[in-house]
Design a protein around this motif. Structure first.
Motif, PDB file in Angstrom:
ATOM      1  N   LEU A 124      41.726  48.535  32.808  1.00  0.00           N
ATOM      2  CA  LEU A 124      40.700  47.868  33.601  1.00  0.00           C
ATOM      3  C   LEU A 124      40.428  48.693  34.845  1.00  0.00           C
ATOM      4  O   LEU A 124      41.298  49.438  35.309  1.00  0.00           O
ATOM      5  CB  LEU A 124      41.155  46.459  34.016  1.00  0.00           C
ATOM      6  N   THR A 125      39.236  48.533  35.407  1.00  0.00           N
ATOM      7  CA  THR A 125      38.925  49.152  36.690  1.00  0.00           C
ATOM      8  C   THR A 125      39.345  48.203  37.807  1.00  0.00           C
ATOM      9  O   THR A 125      39.657  47.035  37.562  1.00  0.00           O
ATOM     10  CB  THR A 125      37.426  49.437  36.824  1.00  0.00           C
ATOM     11  N   ALA A 126      39.317  48.691  39.031  1.00  0.00           N
ATOM     12  CA  ALA A 126      39.665  47.849  40.173  1.00  0.00           C
ATOM     13  C   ALA A 126      38.720  46.664  40.283  1.00  0.00           C
ATOM     14  O   ALA A 126      39.150  45.529  40.528  1.00  0.00           O
ATOM     15  CB  ALA A 126      39.639  48.681  41.456  1.00  0.00           C
ATOM     16  N   SER A 127      37.419  46.913  40.094  1.00  0.00           N
ATOM     17  CA  SER A 127      36.451  45.814  40.213  1.00  0.00           C
ATOM     18  C   SER A 127      36.652  44.770  39.121  1.00  0.00           C
ATOM     19  O   SER A 127      36.485  43.561  39.356  1.00  0.00           O
ATOM     20  CB  SER A 127      35.021  46.363  40.157  1.00  0.00           C
ATOM     21  N   GLU A 128      37.036  45.212  37.926  1.00  0.00           N
ATOM     22  CA  GLU A 128      37.301  44.262  36.843  1.00  0.00           C
ATOM     23  C   GLU A 128      38.533  43.419  37.154  1.00  0.00           C
ATOM     24  O   GLU A 128      38.561  42.208  36.868  1.00  0.00           O
ATOM     25  CB  GLU A 128      37.481  45.016  35.531  1.00  0.00           C
ATOM     26  N   LEU A 129      39.539  44.034  37.736  1.00  0.00           N
ATOM     27  CA  LEU A 129      40.731  43.270  38.128  1.00  0.00           C
ATOM     28  C   LEU A 129      40.403  42.261  39.219  1.00  0.00           C
ATOM     29  O   LEU A 129      40.885  41.120  39.181  1.00  0.00           O
ATOM     30  CB  LEU A 129      41.824  44.230  38.597  1.00  0.00           C
ATOM     31  N   VAL A 130      39.611  42.667  40.194  1.00  0.00           N
ATOM     32  CA  VAL A 130      39.204  41.752  41.264  1.00  0.00           C
ATOM     33  C   VAL A 130      38.486  40.544  40.677  1.00  0.00           C
ATOM     34  O   VAL A 130      38.750  39.399  41.049  1.00  0.00           O
ATOM     35  CB  VAL A 130      38.298  42.483  42.279  1.00  0.00           C
ATOM     36  N   GLN A 131      37.582  40.799  39.733  1.00  0.00           N
ATOM     37  CA  GLN A 131      36.817  39.716  39.127  1.00  0.00           C
ATOM     38  C   GLN A 131      37.699  38.794  38.294  1.00  0.00           C
ATOM     39  O   GLN A 131      37.579  37.569  38.361  1.00  0.00           O
ATOM     40  CB  GLN A 131      35.702  40.301  38.260  1.00  0.00           C
ATOM     41  N   ARG A 132      38.583  39.362  37.510  1.00  0.00           N
ATOM     42  CA  ARG A 132      39.438  38.555  36.640  1.00  0.00           C
ATOM     43  C   ARG A 132      40.441  37.718  37.424  1.00  0.00           C
ATOM     44  O   ARG A 132      40.723  36.575  37.071  1.00  0.00           O
ATOM     45  CB  ARG A 132      40.186  39.449  35.650  1.00  0.00           C
ATOM     46  N   LEU A 133      41.007  38.297  38.475  1.00  0.00           N
ATOM     47  CA  LEU A 133      42.071  37.626  39.220  1.00  0.00           C
ATOM     48  C   LEU A 133      41.551  36.830  40.410  1.00  0.00           C
ATOM     49  O   LEU A 133      42.300  36.056  41.005  1.00  0.00           O
ATOM     50  CB  LEU A 133      43.090  38.663  39.704  1.00  0.00           C
ATOM     51  N   GLN A 134      40.280  37.047  40.765  1.00  0.00           N
ATOM     52  CA  GLN A 134      39.673  36.354  41.904  1.00  0.00           C
ATOM     53  C   GLN A 134      40.483  36.581  43.180  1.00  0.00           C
ATOM     54  O   GLN A 134      40.859  35.637  43.885  1.00  0.00           O
ATOM     55  CB  GLN A 134      39.544  34.855  41.608  1.00  0.00           C
ATOM     56  N   VAL A 135      40.749  37.848  43.463  1.00  0.00           N
ATOM     57  CA  VAL A 135      41.486  38.237  44.668  1.00  0.00           C
ATOM     58  C   VAL A 135      40.695  39.337  45.372  1.00  0.00           C
ATOM     59  O   VAL A 135      39.683  39.825  44.860  1.00  0.00           O
ATOM     60  CB  VAL A 135      42.909  38.726  44.331  1.00  0.00           C
ATOM     61  N   PRO A 137      39.761  43.084  46.950  1.00  0.00           N
ATOM     62  CA  PRO A 137      39.984  44.474  46.540  1.00  0.00           C
ATOM     63  C   PRO A 137      41.230  45.079  47.170  1.00  0.00           C
ATOM     64  O   PRO A 137      41.922  45.880  46.542  1.00  0.00           O
ATOM     65  CB  PRO A 137      38.711  45.191  47.018  1.00  0.00           C
ATOM     66  N   ALA A 138      41.520  44.683  48.415  1.00  0.00           N
ATOM     67  CA  ALA A 138      42.706  45.214  49.089  1.00  0.00           C
ATOM     68  C   ALA A 138      43.982  44.796  48.367  1.00  0.00           C
ATOM     69  O   ALA A 138      44.927  45.584  48.254  1.00  0.00           O
ATOM     70  CB  ALA A 138      42.734  44.746  50.541  1.00  0.00           C
ATOM     71  N   SER A 139      44.022  43.563  47.879  1.00  0.00           N
ATOM     72  CA  SER A 139      45.205  43.083  47.156  1.00  0.00           C
ATOM     73  C   SER A 139      45.413  43.871  45.870  1.00  0.00           C
ATOM     74  O   SER A 139      46.535  44.249  45.525  1.00  0.00           O
ATOM     75  CB  SER A 139      45.062  41.593  46.831  1.00  0.00           C
ATOM     76  N   VAL A 140      44.315  44.122  45.157  1.00  0.00           N
ATOM     77  CA  VAL A 140      44.398  44.898  43.923  1.00  0.00           C
ATOM     78  C   VAL A 140      44.837  46.324  44.213  1.00  0.00           C
ATOM     79  O   VAL A 140      45.688  46.891  43.528  1.00  0.00           O
ATOM     80  CB  VAL A 140      43.047  44.881  43.183  1.00  0.00           C
ATOM     81  N   SER A 141      44.262  46.919  45.245  1.00  0.00           N
ATOM     82  CA  SER A 141      44.596  48.295  45.608  1.00  0.00           C
ATOM     83  C   SER A 141      46.079  48.434  45.926  1.00  0.00           C
ATOM     84  O   SER A 141      46.746  49.376  45.485  1.00  0.00           O
ATOM     85  CB  SER A 141      43.760  48.748  46.803  1.00  0.00           C
TER      86      SER A 141
END
Length: 242
Positions: A124-135, A137-141
């Motif tokens: 997954l890309t970072a944006s896809e993770l942000v969308q899926r997890l609803q968190v 971008p900083a948390s994903v990074s």
């Protein structure tokens, strides 16, 4: 065996069981619930040392309220395109996340890794993770940086030059090798203590025994990882059938 969400009384019994030092399995037995239900409940609400029944109950109600708000009135949650039961998938992802947290991973890192494990693409890309997890971008990074540093995921570029985060067979192999090397460092440190404390002292004998045990385990891990990769993955997925 009862199903459905835990009641406030059941959560109070969980809190009492934790205070008495009972194992999750024993608490679950007394509630006539699966052990996984109790484990997930405790881990998602502060862990065994910080679990509070009242806070856990309010948090569950809040999550349920948010889920109801996210679905249009009079409509059910849309089925997934592949025909999977969306609620069953969500419960499974929570169970995976709980397991990873029990292994010592922080919650956000566990959520990201679970998300990657359970997506068909395995990346997954970072944006896809942000969308899926609803968190954020900083948390994903932050989670990606940690997981990549531990060798639990790898980064690659897709055809659109986007950075993707991947879990696959090679990641599992490399992660096992990294874990074995980390274990071997423990043996090395233990042997340094033998020289410091004196080879004939009880403490030094203890440290040498630790080093020998850890050496054996690390070597076995590396050997098993190499054999597993050769047997299971060399000829592709079809080799799983023997």
């Amino acid at each position: 065996m009862p199903g459905g969400r835990l009641s406030q009384q059941e959560r109070q019994q969980i809190a009492l069981g934790l205070a008495d030092g009972l194992a999750y399995a024993e608490i679950a037995r007394r509630l006539d619930r699966p052990t996984s239900t109790v484990t997930r409940e405790v881990m998602r609400n502060g862990g065994p040392t910080a679990y509070r029944a009242d806070l856990a109950h309010r948090a569950t109600e809040h999550r349920a309220h948010r889920r109801r708000q996210s679905v249009p009135r009079g409509a059910e949650a849309p089925p997934q395109a592949d025909g999977r039961d969306a609620e069953a998938v969500r419960e499974y992802e929570e169970a995976w996340t709980t397991l990873l947290m029990q292994q010592g991973l922080p919650k956000m890192m566990s959520r990201v890794l679970t998300c990657l494990y359970t997506t068909d693409a395995g990346s997954l890309t970072a944006s896809e993770l942000v969308q899926r997890l609803q968190v954020s971008p900083a948390s994903v990074s932050k989670a990606i940086t940690f997981l990549a540093g531990q060798g639990l995921i790898r980064r690659e570029r897709d055809e659109r030059r986007r950075e993707r985060y991947v879990v696959d067979n090679d990641v599992w192999y490399q992660g096992m090798i990294a874990s074995a090397r980390s274990t071997a460092q423990l043996a090395e440190t233990a042997r340094q203590g033998v020289g410091v404390l004196g080879p004939d002292t009880p403490a030094a004998v203890r440290l040498e025994n630790i080093a020998r045990f850890v050496d054996f385990v690390a070597e076995s891990m590396i050997r098993a990882a190499e054999q597993a990769r050769e047997v299971l993955y060399t000829d592709g997925p079809q080799s799983m059938d023997g």
